[in-house]
Design an enzyme around this catalytic site. Structure first.
Site, mmCIF file in Angstrom:
data_model
loop_
_atom_site.group_PDB
_atom_site.id
_atom_site.type_symbol
_atom_site.label_atom_id
_atom_site.label_comp_id
_atom_site.label_asym_id
_atom_site.label_seq_id
_atom_site.Cartn_x
_atom_site.Cartn_y
_atom_site.Cartn_z
ATOM 1 C CE LYS A 28 2.565 1.717 7.831
ATOM 2 N NZ LYS A 28 3.723 1.046 7.223
ATOM 3 N N GLY A 65 9.337 -2.437 7.402
ATOM 4 C CA GLY A 65 10.152 -2.570 6.193
ATOM 5 C C GLY A 65 10.541 -1.202 5.650
ATOM 6 N NE ARG A 97 8.460 -7.192 4.741
ATOM 7 C CZ ARG A 97 7.864 -6.006 4.729
ATOM 8 N NH1 ARG A 97 7.612 -5.375 5.858
ATOM 9 N NH2 ARG A 97 7.514 -5.454 3.591
ATOM 10 C CB SER A 121 9.932 -1.577 -4.437
ATOM 11 O OG SER A 121 10.308 -1.186 -3.139
ATOM 12 C CG ASP A 164 0.563 -0.933 1.680
ATOM 13 O OD1 ASP A 164 1.208 -1.976 1.447
ATOM 14 O OD2 ASP A 164 1.113 0.159 1.915
ATOM 15 C CE LYS A 177 4.176 -4.908 -0.063
ATOM 16 N NZ LYS A 177 5.061 -3.769 -0.165
ATOM 17 N NE ARG A 228 0.064 -7.220 4.400
ATOM 18 C CZ ARG A 228 0.420 -5.948 4.474
ATOM 19 N NH1 ARG A 228 0.434 -5.201 3.395
ATOM 20 N NH2 ARG A 228 0.751 -5.407 5.636
HETATM 21 C C1 S3P Z 1 5.946 1.988 1.238
HETATM 22 C C2 S3P Z 1 6.032 1.320 0.046
HETATM 23 C C3 S3P Z 1 5.335 0.054 -0.236
HETATM 24 C C4 S3P Z 1 4.233 -0.226 0.771
HETATM 25 C C5 S3P Z 1 4.651 0.057 2.182
HETATM 26 C C6 S3P Z 1 5.085 1.507 2.332
HETATM 27 C C7 S3P Z 1 6.701 3.237 1.404
HETATM 28 O O1 S3P Z 1 6.285 -1.000 -0.195
HETATM 29 O O2 S3P Z 1 3.790 -1.562 0.658
HETATM 30 O O3 S3P Z 1 3.582 -0.187 3.083
HETATM 31 O O4 S3P Z 1 6.390 4.025 2.336
HETATM 32 O O5 S3P Z 1 7.616 3.470 0.612
HETATM 33 P P1 S3P Z 1 7.196 -1.354 -1.478
HETATM 34 O O6 S3P Z 1 7.943 -0.142 -1.819
HETATM 35 O O7 S3P Z 1 8.108 -2.460 -1.064
HETATM 36 O O8 S3P Z 1 6.222 -1.778 -2.521
#
Ligand code: S3P
Length: 432
Positions: A19, A91, A119, A164, A317, A344, A348
């Site tokens: 993803k 997100g 969020r 993040s 995740d 999230k 969670r």
């Molecule tokens: C992601 C980063 C993570 C993860 C999300 C996908 C990404 O979030 O939890 O499912 O693709 O950059 P955070 O960057 O907020 O930790």
């Protein structure tokens, strides 16, 4: 096909496209010179929303059999869409594309579903306003994001205090149309796919790390070249099957073509630490990402583990599915520093705790640490699972049927479509 405590996981499994990488390749191919081709793009709703967003911003994207063809527009020349862009549940989509838009001289409203509309966005937009973008949020916190980007963004040095990848990647995407050197300091435990992809596409990016931090420098003085990219299998989706196989001695599973980037496989290390028999073969690097096959041949029961806060981003995740694993492992497992889990797709941490209780597992939350009292007894089950349409909570508590006397009740399973539309089909293929 019944799925319950008698199920074993057996067979050869090809996880769906990753993803995080699917979002990024659509965005970066959309800014590259010429025609890119993408294979094995995740067909989840989150990614399709990013694809639609890129189209609304002026990028041509066509599907031809099993590939997507993307004709990029150069940085700085995104179109101003007539309508608001809807990111649904994602997100990653809304945050990354806010970054991309922030350095384009256009005005856009970005919206999401009920969960996304709760969020936190300031963690990203606070950085983007510093380059000169004008941004309004609902209650100064949440989507809709009303964004007026700036064509001559100021190159800055950023110090990111929350681990993040979404915050970092939003800033990196804003840098694509920023003249001068952009510098970022962040935690090195966050996923680094944006960096790896930019390297592969010939961009001027330098990355260095020490034991705690990553330092990124970007300059937009080299074109982003088009690319032919096959998205590797998603470890976060495969985690449900890998964990299920480790849970049940007698399971034998081969996972093909899975992304093994070290920022994404913390859960494999955790499962191994608990006694999971996981072997990695056929390692190869493709476009700076490690891809491999893995084999799980589980012979023994699992034991408890302690996860340190600093390792949480490496498996952020996968905490929901690891909490199911910990429930069936001997001893008390402790997952420390789960604050980010509360923001999230749902809270969670709270939902894991509540659902564990309902299926018959004792757990305790102390500040942001989660204690799970595991043992090998089958749990009662027969609970109505509260998932608040969070895909990963739903899938984790579906796997929990493996450790319950009676199957749990999950009403409305449709949210799996955001990240893993084939989840139930795959479950029926790999259980017997
Ligand atoms: C992601 C980063 C993570 C993860 C999300 C996908 C990404 O979030 O939890 O499912 O693709 O950059 P955070 O960057 O907020 O930790």
């Amino acid at each position: 096909m019944p799925f319950n405590n008698k199920s074993l996981i057996r067979g050869t499994y090809f996880p769906p496209g990753d993803k995080s990488i699917s979002h990024r390749i659509l965005i970066l191919a959309g800014q590259a010179i010429g025609k890119s081709e993408i294979f094995n793009l995740l067909q989840g709703e989150d990614v399709i929303n990013t694809l639609k967003a890129m189209k609304l911003l002026g990028v041509q994207i066509k599907k031809k059999k099993d590939k997507y063809i993307v004709f990029g527009v150069p940085p700085g020349s995104l179109f101003e869409p007539r309508e608001a862009i809807d990111f649904g549940n994602s997100g990653t989509g809304i945050r990354l594309i806010s970054g991309l838009i922030s350095s384009n001289n256009i005005k856009v409203t970005l919206v999401g579903d009920a969960s996304l509309s709760k969020r936190p966005m300031k963690r990203v937009t606070d950085h983007l306003t510093k380059i000169g973008a004008k941004i309004e949020l609902k209650k100064n916190l949440f989507p809709p994001i009303k964004l007026k980007g700036i064509g001559n963004a100021v190159p800055l040095s950023y110090n990111i205090s929350i681990p993040s990848a979404q915050i970092k990647s939003a800033i990196m995407l804003s840098a694509l149309n920023t003249n001068g050197k952009v510098k970022i300091k962040e935690f090195k435990t966050t996923r680094d796919h944006t960096e790896n992809m930019l390297y592969s596409m010939g961009y001027n990016i330098k990355v260095r790390e020490n034991s705690l931090y990553r330092f990124i420098e970007m300059r937009n003085n080299k074109d982003l070249k088009s690319i032919k990219y096959t998205v590797p299998g998603d470890p976060s989706s495969a985690a449900f099957f890998i964990s299920a196989a480790c849970l049940k001695p007698g399971s034998k599973l081969i996972v093909k073509n899975i992304l093994l980037n070290r920022t994404r496989i913390g859960f494999i290390n955790t499962l191994r630490d608990m006694g999971g028999n996981i072997n990695i073969t056929n390692r190869k690097k493709i476009h700076n990402e490690l891809v491999a096959d893995i084999k799980i041949e589980q012979k023994n029961n699992l034991c408890s583990t302690t996860l340190k806060s600093k390792d949480v981003p490496l498996q952020i995740d996968e905490i929901p599915i690891l909490s199911i694993v910990a429930s069936f492992a001997d001893g008390v497992s402790i997952f420390r520093g789960l604050k980010e889990l509360t923001v999230k797709e749902s809270n969670r941490l709270k939902l894991i705790h509540q659902n564990l209780k309902m299926i018959g597992v004792k757990s305790v939350i102390k500040k942001y640490d989660l204690y799970i009292y595991g043992n090998r007894n089958l749990k009662n089950g027969a609970a109505i699972i509260r998932h608040n349409n969070d895909h990963r909570i739903l899938m984790s508590f579906f796997i929990a049927n493996m450790i319950c006397k009676k199957n749990n009740i999950i009403k409305d399973k449709s949210c799996v479509k955001t990240s893993y539309p084939m989840f139930f089909k795959h479950i029926s293929q790999f259980t017997n």
